[in-house]
Design a protein around this motif. Structure first.
Motif, PDB file in Angstrom:
ATOM      1  N   ALA A 171       0.840  -1.197   0.000  1.00 44.74           N
ATOM      2  CA  ALA A 171       0.000   0.000   0.000  1.00 44.74           C
ATOM      3  C   ALA A 171       0.873   1.243   0.000  1.00 44.74           C
ATOM      4  O   ALA A 171       1.953   1.261   0.588  1.00 44.74           O
ATOM      5  CB  ALA A 171      -0.907   0.017   1.232  1.00 44.74           C
ATOM      6  N   ILE A 172       0.398   2.262  -0.694  1.00 41.02           N
ATOM      7  CA  ILE A 172       0.973   3.604  -0.593  1.00 41.02           C
ATOM      8  C   ILE A 172      -0.055   4.437   0.159  1.00 41.02           C
ATOM      9  O   ILE A 172      -1.204   4.540  -0.253  1.00 41.02           O
ATOM     10  CB  ILE A 172       1.262   4.206  -1.981  1.00 41.02           C
ATOM     11  N   GLY A 173       0.360   4.998   1.276  1.00 33.08           N
ATOM     12  CA  GLY A 173      -0.580   5.627   2.192  1.00 33.08           C
ATOM     13  C   GLY A 173      -1.157   6.939   1.704  1.00 33.08           C
ATOM     14  O   GLY A 173      -0.703   7.536   0.724  1.00 33.08           O
ATOM     15  N   ALA A 174      -2.165   7.397   2.434  1.00 32.36           N
ATOM     16  CA  ALA A 174      -2.882   8.618   2.063  1.00 32.36           C
ATOM     17  C   ALA A 174      -1.973   9.842   2.055  1.00 32.36           C
ATOM     18  O   ALA A 174      -2.169  10.769   1.272  1.00 32.36           O
ATOM     19  CB  ALA A 174      -4.039   8.841   3.037  1.00 32.36           C
ATOM     20  N   ARG A 175      -0.961   9.838   2.913  1.00 36.45           N
ATOM     21  CA  ARG A 175      -0.054  10.987   3.005  1.00 36.45           C
ATOM     22  C   ARG A 175       1.025  10.969   1.934  1.00 36.45           C
ATOM     23  O   ARG A 175       1.731  11.960   1.744  1.00 36.45           O
ATOM     24  CB  ARG A 175       0.588  11.039   4.389  1.00 36.45           C
ATOM     25  N   THR A 176       1.207   9.831   1.261  1.00 38.80           N
ATOM     26  CA  THR A 176       2.310   9.709   0.312  1.00 38.80           C
ATOM     27  C   THR A 176       1.870   9.376  -1.109  1.00 38.80           C
ATOM     28  O   THR A 176       2.712   9.286  -2.006  1.00 38.80           O
ATOM     29  CB  THR A 176       3.313   8.633   0.795  1.00 38.80           C
ATOM     30  N   SER A 177       0.572   9.200  -1.349  1.00 39.89           N
ATOM     31  CA  SER A 177       0.105   8.897  -2.705  1.00 39.89           C
ATOM     32  C   SER A 177       0.464   9.994  -3.701  1.00 39.89           C
ATOM     33  O   SER A 177       0.612   9.743  -4.895  1.00 39.89           O
ATOM     34  CB  SER A 177      -1.417   8.676  -2.718  1.00 39.89           C
ATOM     35  N   GLU A 178       0.615  11.223  -3.206  1.00 36.11           N
ATOM     36  CA  GLU A 178       0.944  12.348  -4.077  1.00 36.11           C
ATOM     37  C   GLU A 178       2.449  12.528  -4.253  1.00 36.11           C
ATOM     38  O   GLU A 178       2.896  13.337  -5.069  1.00 36.11           O
ATOM     39  CB  GLU A 178       0.332  13.633  -3.513  1.00 36.11           C
ATOM     40  N   SER A 179       3.230  11.757  -3.496  1.00 37.59           N
ATOM     41  CA  SER A 179       4.681  11.919  -3.500  1.00 37.59           C
ATOM     42  C   SER A 179       5.307  11.306  -4.748  1.00 37.59           C
ATOM     43  O   SER A 179       5.096  10.129  -5.056  1.00 37.59           O
ATOM     44  CB  SER A 179       5.270  11.242  -2.249  1.00 37.59           C
ATOM     45  N   GLN A 180       6.101  12.082  -5.450  1.00 38.95           N
ATOM     46  CA  GLN A 180       6.804  11.569  -6.629  1.00 38.95           C
ATOM     47  C   GLN A 180       7.737  10.435  -6.242  1.00 38.95           C
ATOM     48  O   GLN A 180       7.861   9.437  -6.962  1.00 38.95           O
ATOM     49  CB  GLN A 180       7.595  12.680  -7.307  1.00 38.95           C
ATOM     50  N   THR A 181       8.394  10.558  -5.100  1.00 40.93           N
ATOM     51  CA  THR A 181       9.310   9.512  -4.638  1.00 40.93           C
ATOM     52  C   THR A 181       8.589   8.174  -4.520  1.00 40.93           C
ATOM     53  O   THR A 181       9.104   7.126  -4.947  1.00 40.93           O
ATOM     54  CB  THR A 181       9.910   9.900  -3.272  1.00 40.93           C
ATOM     55  N   HIS A 182       7.384   8.171  -3.955  1.00 46.48           N
ATOM     56  CA  HIS A 182       6.658   6.927  -3.738  1.00 46.48           C
ATOM     57  C   HIS A 182       6.045   6.396  -5.030  1.00 46.48           C
ATOM     58  O   HIS A 182       5.917   5.182  -5.206  1.00 46.48           O
ATOM     59  CB  HIS A 182       5.604   7.129  -2.658  1.00 46.48           C
ATOM     60  N   ARG A 183       5.699   7.275  -5.936  1.00 46.19           N
ATOM     61  CA  ARG A 183       5.206   6.827  -7.241  1.00 46.19           C
ATOM     62  C   ARG A 183       6.338   6.163  -8.023  1.00 46.19           C
ATOM     63  O   ARG A 183       6.141   5.115  -8.650  1.00 46.19           O
ATOM     64  CB  ARG A 183       4.640   8.016  -8.021  1.00 46.19           C
ATOM     65  N   GLU A 184       7.512   6.760  -7.987  1.00 43.83           N
ATOM     66  CA  GLU A 184       8.666   6.169  -8.669  1.00 43.83           C
ATOM     67  C   GLU A 184       9.023   4.821  -8.055  1.00 43.83           C
ATOM     68  O   GLU A 184       9.259   3.839  -8.768  1.00 43.83           O
ATOM     69  CB  GLU A 184       9.852   7.127  -8.594  1.00 43.83           C
ATOM     70  N   MET A 185       9.066   4.780  -6.735  1.00 42.47           N
ATOM     71  CA  MET A 185       9.363   3.527  -6.049  1.00 42.47           C
ATOM     72  C   MET A 185       8.350   2.454  -6.431  1.00 42.47           C
ATOM     73  O   MET A 185       8.716   1.302  -6.727  1.00 42.47           O
ATOM     74  CB  MET A 185       9.340   3.741  -4.535  1.00 42.47           C
ATOM     75  N   SER A 186       7.065   2.812  -6.452  1.00 41.45           N
ATOM     76  CA  SER A 186       6.009   1.849  -6.771  1.00 41.45           C
ATOM     77  C   SER A 186       6.164   1.284  -8.175  1.00 41.45           C
ATOM     78  O   SER A 186       5.813   0.122  -8.424  1.00 41.45           O
ATOM     79  CB  SER A 186       4.636   2.511  -6.641  1.00 41.45           C
ATOM     80  N   SER A 187       6.708   2.083  -9.073  1.00 42.07           N
ATOM     81  CA  SER A 187       6.870   1.622 -10.452  1.00 42.07           C
ATOM     82  C   SER A 187       7.859   0.472 -10.556  1.00 42.07           C
ATOM     83  O   SER A 187       7.872  -0.253 -11.550  1.00 42.07           O
ATOM     84  CB  SER A 187       7.315   2.778 -11.353  1.00 42.07           C
ATOM     85  N   GLY A 188       8.682   0.286  -9.524  1.00 41.40           N
ATOM     86  CA  GLY A 188       9.665  -0.778  -9.536  1.00 41.40           C
ATOM     87  C   GLY A 188       9.380  -1.907  -8.566  1.00 41.40           C
ATOM     88  O   GLY A 188      10.117  -2.892  -8.540  1.00 41.40           O
ATOM     89  N   LEU A 189       8.310  -1.772  -7.754  1.00 43.20           N
ATOM     90  CA  LEU A 189       8.005  -2.830  -6.794  1.00 43.20           C
ATOM     91  C   LEU A 189       7.544  -4.097  -7.503  1.00 43.20           C
ATOM     92  O   LEU A 189       6.937  -4.035  -8.574  1.00 43.20           O
ATOM     93  CB  LEU A 189       6.938  -2.358  -5.803  1.00 43.20           C
ATOM     94  N   SER A 190       7.801  -5.237  -6.883  1.00 47.63           N
ATOM     95  CA  SER A 190       7.468  -6.533  -7.480  1.00 47.63           C
ATOM     96  C   SER A 190       6.071  -7.012  -7.111  1.00 47.63           C
ATOM     97  O   SER A 190       5.687  -8.116  -7.479  1.00 47.63           O
ATOM     98  CB  SER A 190       8.495  -7.582  -7.038  1.00 47.63           C
ATOM     99  N   THR A 191       5.325  -6.189  -6.400  1.00 48.84           N
ATOM    100  CA  THR A 191       3.996  -6.566  -5.914  1.00 48.84           C
ATOM    101  C   THR A 191       2.914  -5.686  -6.531  1.00 48.84           C
ATOM    102  O   THR A 191       3.203  -4.572  -7.001  1.00 48.84           O
ATOM    103  CB  THR A 191       3.902  -6.384  -4.394  1.00 48.84           C
ATOM    104  N   PRO A 192       1.654  -6.128  -6.502  1.00 48.80           N
ATOM    105  CA  PRO A 192       0.555  -5.194  -6.753  1.00 48.80           C
ATOM    106  C   PRO A 192       0.601  -4.070  -5.720  1.00 48.80           C
ATOM    107  O   PRO A 192       0.987  -4.296  -4.559  1.00 48.80           O
ATOM    108  CB  PRO A 192      -0.693  -6.059  -6.573  1.00 48.80           C
ATOM    109  N   VAL A 193       0.211  -2.864  -6.124  1.00 48.26           N
ATOM    110  CA  VAL A 193       0.302  -1.696  -5.243  1.00 48.26           C
ATOM    111  C   VAL A 193      -1.046  -0.981  -5.180  1.00 48.26           C
ATOM    112  O   VAL A 193      -1.610  -0.617  -6.210  1.00 48.26           O
ATOM    113  CB  VAL A 193       1.381  -0.706  -5.733  1.00 48.26           C
ATOM    114  N   GLY A 194      -1.543  -0.774  -3.964  1.00 49.20           N
ATOM    115  CA  GLY A 194      -2.774  -0.030  -3.761  1.00 49.20           C
ATOM    116  C   GLY A 194      -2.480   1.384  -3.308  1.00 49.20           C
ATOM    117  O   GLY A 194      -1.797   1.588  -2.293  1.00 49.20           O
ATOM    118  N   PHE A 195      -2.968   2.364  -4.063  1.00 46.17           N
ATOM    119  CA  PHE A 195      -2.797   3.783  -3.710  1.00 46.17           C
ATOM    120  C   PHE A 195      -4.038   4.262  -2.967  1.00 46.17           C
ATOM    121  O   PHE A 195      -5.150   4.174  -3.474  1.00 46.17           O
ATOM    122  CB  PHE A 195      -2.592   4.636  -4.964  1.00 46.17           C
TER     123      PHE A 195
END
Length: 355
Positions: free
Chosen positions: A162-186
């Protein structure tokens, strides 16, 4: 003026952290655990692709603070997961990092001793040890990715992120999510806005290049392929729920307009239950009834649950902690969790395969 007077003015010191490779070598993944993680990811991907009709349920403590109680919960959850597996896919919520509005305990990875000593090197190792135990039990684990470096240490043992409510808007977390090996819930923003989460899913679906670390702990340019398994998590906002039929319809429209799959997970806690754990079963019941009435977008739910209901402050004397009771958000107790999930299975068993 010397160079030293220009940088690190507010840094008290640097402590070497073991590299991801060193931690992985010390705590390798047995074949059975690797298979459990891979199976969990594959099942979740199939649910999101509508190839598996089951409902995913991310259920467990708000945060892990006591590995003994956490493992006790996991063993109970595994038995329940097997019982309900024809209708529900249970994923254990294993949260080690906690975003704080201002201050407070930052979670097991940051402060495993719970005394503001911040032995992060211990926290990472103990968190990995705990995830290995969860894998041995045979459960997939779901977590929130908060620190962008932590996945290098723990990501191979995670099935859902999961990407939390406080970080869904964060570019850092969006970039990180693009490389994660799991499904990701924003998750939607804390004010209930869906825009940041929808844009986060879109951003994470594309390749990115950014600064990070490699498995040797060296600074590296990380180049990702994009994550096609992003989806929306509704958690309410500004003290108001957003799991009702109107809110679900609006979320479906927002995803459709963005060209994204209409995959929605409803977080039964947080603003959707007004942070009252006893309301979580009502939220889940409402979601089940929406599915009974023909909803196709709700593919999963989240539930905050532990052995004992409620929560507790962290005492100075940790021996005074109540066993199996949350130290962060209040959780639903185990018995009520079992009843809630059994009732959900009973309601949906005949319906989900026809969706």
């Amino acid at each position: 003026m010397t160079h030293q007077t220009l940088e690190n003015l507010n840094i008290d010191g640097f402590q070497r952290m073991p590299s991801p490779a060193e931690v992985h070598t010390a705590l390798p993944v047995p074949e059975a655990v690797a298979e459990a993680v891979a199976t969990g990811r594959r099942d979740l991907q199939r649910i999101l692709a509508r190839e598996d009709p089951r409902l995913m349920v991310v259920v467990g403590p708000c945060s892990i603070h006591d590995p003994v109680a956490g493992l006790d919960y996991a063993r109970r959850l595994k038995a329940l997961a097997d019982e309900l597996s024809d209708t529900l896919l249970l994923v254990m919520r294993v949260y080690f990092e906690k975003p704080r509005t201002s201050t407070g305990w930052k979670g097991f990875v940051n402060d495993p001793r719970m005394d503001d000593s911040f032995h992060i090197e211990e926290g990472v190792r103990q968190a990995r040890e705990f995830l290995l135990r969860i894998g041995e039990v045979g459960l997939p684990a779901g977590t929130e990715a908060l620190d962008p470096i932590t996945p290098q240490y723990l990501g191979d043992l995670i099935a859902w992120t999961a990407i939390g409510a406080r970080t869904s808007e964060s570019q850092t977390h969006r970039e990180m999510s693009s490389g994660l090996s799991t499904p990701v819930g924003f998750k939607n923003a804390t004010d209930g806005d869906l825009g940041a989460a929808v844009n986060g899913i879109l951003s994470a679906s594309h390749p990115h290049s950014f600064l990070g670390i490699n498995d040797q702990g060296q600074a590296a340019i990380v180049r990702t392929r994009g994550n096609a398994q992003g989806h929306l998590v509704l958690r309410g906002g500004s003290g108001r729920p957003n799991y009702d039929t109107v809110s679900i319809s609006l979320a479906e429209t927002a995803l459709r307009k963005a060209g994204l799959a209409e995959n929605i997970v409803v977080d039964c806690s947080h603003a959707n239950s007004l942070k009252n754990p006893r309301l979580q079963p009502l939220v889940l019941q409402d979601c089940a009834h929406q599915i009974l009435r023909g909803n196709r977008s709700i593919v999963g739910v989240m539930v905050e649950s532990f052995l004992e209901e409620g929560n507790q402050p962290i005492p100075t004397d940790l021996a005074q902690l109540r066993y199996g009771c949350s130290v962060t958000d209040a959780c639903l107790g185990w018995n009520d969790t079992v009843t809630m999930l059994r009732e959900t299975r009973s309601l949906l068993k005949a319906v989900l395969p026809k969706r």
